[in-house]
Design a protein around this motif. Structure first.
Motif, PDB file in Angstrom:
ATOM      1  N   ILE A 310       8.811  -3.592  33.735  1.00 48.70           N
ATOM      2  CA  ILE A 310       9.226  -2.251  33.316  1.00 48.70           C
ATOM      3  C   ILE A 310       9.971  -1.601  34.469  1.00 48.70           C
ATOM      4  N   PHE A 311      11.119  -0.994  34.155  1.00 50.89           N
ATOM      5  CA  PHE A 311      11.949  -0.344  35.166  1.00 50.89           C
ATOM      6  C   PHE A 311      11.980   1.161  34.905  1.00 50.89           C
ATOM      7  N   ILE A 312      11.470   1.920  35.876  1.00 49.73           N
ATOM      8  CA  ILE A 312      11.395   3.379  35.773  1.00 49.73           C
ATOM      9  C   ILE A 312      12.287   3.987  36.856  1.00 49.73           C
ATOM     10  N   PRO A 317      14.197   4.593  30.831  1.00 49.69           N
ATOM     11  CA  PRO A 317      13.429   3.401  31.207  1.00 49.69           C
ATOM     12  C   PRO A 317      13.643   2.258  30.226  1.00 49.69           C
ATOM     13  N   PHE A 318      13.421   1.024  30.714  1.00 47.23           N
ATOM     14  CA  PHE A 318      13.605  -0.153  29.869  1.00 47.23           C
ATOM     15  C   PHE A 318      12.728  -1.293  30.371  1.00 47.23           C
ATOM     16  N   CYS A 319      12.609  -2.341  29.545  1.00 38.89           N
ATOM     17  CA  CYS A 319      11.858  -3.553  29.887  1.00 38.89           C
ATOM     18  C   CYS A 319      12.785  -4.761  29.826  1.00 38.89           C
ATOM     19  N   GLY A 327      13.483 -13.898  40.323  1.00 34.09           N
ATOM     20  CA  GLY A 327      13.276 -12.997  41.458  1.00 34.09           C
ATOM     21  C   GLY A 327      12.353 -11.841  41.139  1.00 34.09           C
ATOM     22  N   THR A 328      12.122 -11.571  39.861  1.00 38.83           N
ATOM     23  CA  THR A 328      11.184 -10.516  39.479  1.00 38.83           C
ATOM     24  C   THR A 328       9.823 -11.134  39.168  1.00 38.83           C
ATOM     25  N   VAL A 329       8.815 -10.288  39.152  1.00 36.14           N
ATOM     26  CA  VAL A 329       7.446 -10.742  38.907  1.00 36.14           C
ATOM     27  C   VAL A 329       6.989 -10.162  37.571  1.00 36.14           C
ATOM     28  N   PRO A 330       6.480 -10.992  36.662  1.00 39.61           N
ATOM     29  CA  PRO A 330       5.995 -10.448  35.380  1.00 39.61           C
ATOM     30  C   PRO A 330       4.798  -9.530  35.591  1.00 39.61           C
ATOM     31  N   ASN A 331       4.615  -8.627  34.627  1.00 40.74           N
ATOM     32  CA  ASN A 331       3.470  -7.710  34.644  1.00 40.74           C
ATOM     33  C   ASN A 331       3.562  -6.706  35.795  1.00 40.74           C
ATOM     34  N   PHE A 332       4.792  -6.328  36.147  1.00 38.49           N
ATOM     35  CA  PHE A 332       5.020  -5.357  37.214  1.00 38.49           C
ATOM     36  C   PHE A 332       5.826  -4.181  36.681  1.00 38.49           C
ATOM     37  N   VAL A 333       5.626  -3.004  37.308  1.00 36.39           N
ATOM     38  CA  VAL A 333       6.444  -1.818  37.058  1.00 36.39           C
ATOM     39  C   VAL A 333       7.273  -1.551  38.316  1.00 36.39           C
ATOM     40  N   TYR A 334       8.591  -1.500  38.148  1.00 39.93           N
ATOM     41  CA  TYR A 334       9.512  -1.232  39.253  1.00 39.93           C
ATOM     42  C   TYR A 334       9.932   0.231  39.196  1.00 39.93           C
ATOM     43  N   ASP A 339      13.841   9.393  46.722  1.00 43.25           N
ATOM     44  CA  ASP A 339      13.188   9.114  47.998  1.00 43.25           C
ATOM     45  C   ASP A 339      12.133   8.022  47.895  1.00 43.25           C
ATOM     46  N   GLU A 340      12.222   7.178  46.874  1.00 38.36           N
ATOM     47  CA  GLU A 340      11.152   6.212  46.687  1.00 38.36           C
ATOM     48  C   GLU A 340      11.665   4.933  46.052  1.00 38.36           C
ATOM     49  N   PHE A 341      11.156   3.809  46.558  1.00 37.66           N
ATOM     50  CA  PHE A 341      11.350   2.508  45.932  1.00 37.66           C
ATOM     51  C   PHE A 341      10.018   1.790  45.985  1.00 37.66           C
ATOM     52  N   ALA A 342       9.517   1.329  44.845  1.00 37.63           N
ATOM     53  CA  ALA A 342       8.193   0.710  44.812  1.00 37.63           C
ATOM     54  C   ALA A 342       8.099  -0.227  43.626  1.00 37.63           C
TER      55      ALA A 342
END
Length: 371
Positions: A310-312, A317-319, A327-334, A339-342
């Protein structure tokens, strides 16, 4: 000026990439379909001065490989990246790769300048109808924008704009003599809501503060509906965790997976991380909670969203499936903000990475684009 344009990450930089080279690079990094090639999700990392006034060469990064910046030959207006520098316009959100801007004269416009899949030499600027402000509402501060299809030039595309306060407005830009349909959602829990479009339901959805309610607007019947959500399977949190969440403000995001048809409510718990005199305080996401919505109106707490990422961001937002995005990890929220990247692990509810020193002048995750 060069300082403003130079806010690029100190990472690997590929220079002078043409549109054709860009599409080839992007298509190799993402493979959602064996038939329809698409770009991977990407971020805007800045622009490099090119000696042509306040134009700069666009620099982007892969969402699945944040260590590489790609500097394109595409030239973009600096005011799209550095809001309000000339006091003439501000960007107010993004949907499907189109950035929405609010002009000094109060007019809204959709632009594809920041989309590397779009034309390098002939960017599209789609003006929207003049805004109409409802009584006891305002139309100068916008929470976000959403579109029902990938282009505002599509005949049936509906654009939704959610303003801070009661007003929510819709228009069809491609139709002749387009006008806004304006509604007032009087319940205060919706005043700061973000709107999204559900392809599954063919409706615009917007969650209320706290997530117990969500509203929907049927684009065919032009009917507003408010529905109550029943939270289920909520975890019993440690006392320290609960106290932390009680001290945070929350941001509710609805996101739909096109591949699975699932709808998720993503709750961000944010807290002030740093206060600098004369500067807007920096907020840090301290916790994320994901709930899956079902047809019965339940919001079920989950630690498993399967293969999805999930990308917020400040964009809609989208999946995407992680298997289609190396390069991405399943079951993660980006998460991406000014001022933030997580990124957040849904399985054990911990951060895989979190940085608040990150600065993004255009904090938009741009979803996959057809090539």
């Amino acid at each position: 000026m060069s300082l403003l344009f130079g806010r690029l990450r100190l990472s690997k930089l590929r220079l002078g990439i043409s549109r054709r080279q860009t599409l080839l690079l992007l298509s190799r990094a993402y493979s959602s379909s064996p038939i329809q090639k698409q770009t991977p999700p990407y971020t805007i990392t800045g622009a490099e001065p090119c000696g042509e006034g306040f134009l700069g060469r666009l620099t982007i990064g892969y969402a699945n490989d944040p260590g590489i910046d790609i500097q394109l030959e595409k030239k973009v207006p600096g005011e799209l990246l550095y809001n309000d520098i000339f006091k003439t316009m501000v960007t107010i959100g993004s949907s499907h790769g189109w950035v929405a801007t609010l002009q000094e004269d109060g007019l809204l416009r959709l632009q594809d300048d920041l989309n590397p899949s779009a034309s390098y030499t002939d960017p599209k600027h789609i003006p929207l109808p003049p805004l109409v402000t409802l009584p006891h509402c305002q139309t100068q501060i916008v929470t976000n924008v959403s579109m029902s299809s990938s282009s505002p030039e599509d005949e049936d595309c509906v654009v939704a704009v959610k303003f801070l306060g009661p007003q929510l407005s819709f228009c069809r830009p491609a139709q002749r003599n387009s006008e806004w349909t304006n509604i007032s959602v009087e319940n205060p829990c919706f005043f700061s809501s973000r709107v999204m479009f559900s392809k599954k339901d063919d409706k615009f959805l917007f969650p209320g503060s706290g997530g117990q309610l969500f509203g929907s607007w049927d684009i065919h019947k032009e009917k507003l509906n408010i529905q109550r959500l029943l939270f289920k399977n909520l975890p019993v949190l440690a006392k320290t965790t609960q106290e932390l969440l009680d001290s945070c403000c929350t941001i509710e995001n609805l996101v739909e997976s096109v591949t699975t048809g699932e709808t998720f409510l993503v709750k961000q718990y944010k807290k002030t991380a740093e206060i600098i005199k004369g500067v807007v305080p920096k907020l840090k996401t301290e916790y994320v909670m994901v709930l899956k919505l079902d047809e019965e109106g339940n919001a079920v707490y989950t630690q498993d969203i399967g293969d999805l990422c999930i990308f917020i961001s400040r964009s809609e937002p989208f999946c995407v499936p992680a298997t289609s995005l190396p390069g991405t990890v399943p079951n993660f929220v980006y998460i991406l903000d000014f001022d933030e990247f997580a990124y957040f692990n849904v399985a054990d509810y911990t951060f895989g990475f979190s940085r608040t020193s990150h600065y993004s002048s255009a904090p938009y995750y741009i979803p996959p684009q057809n090539i």
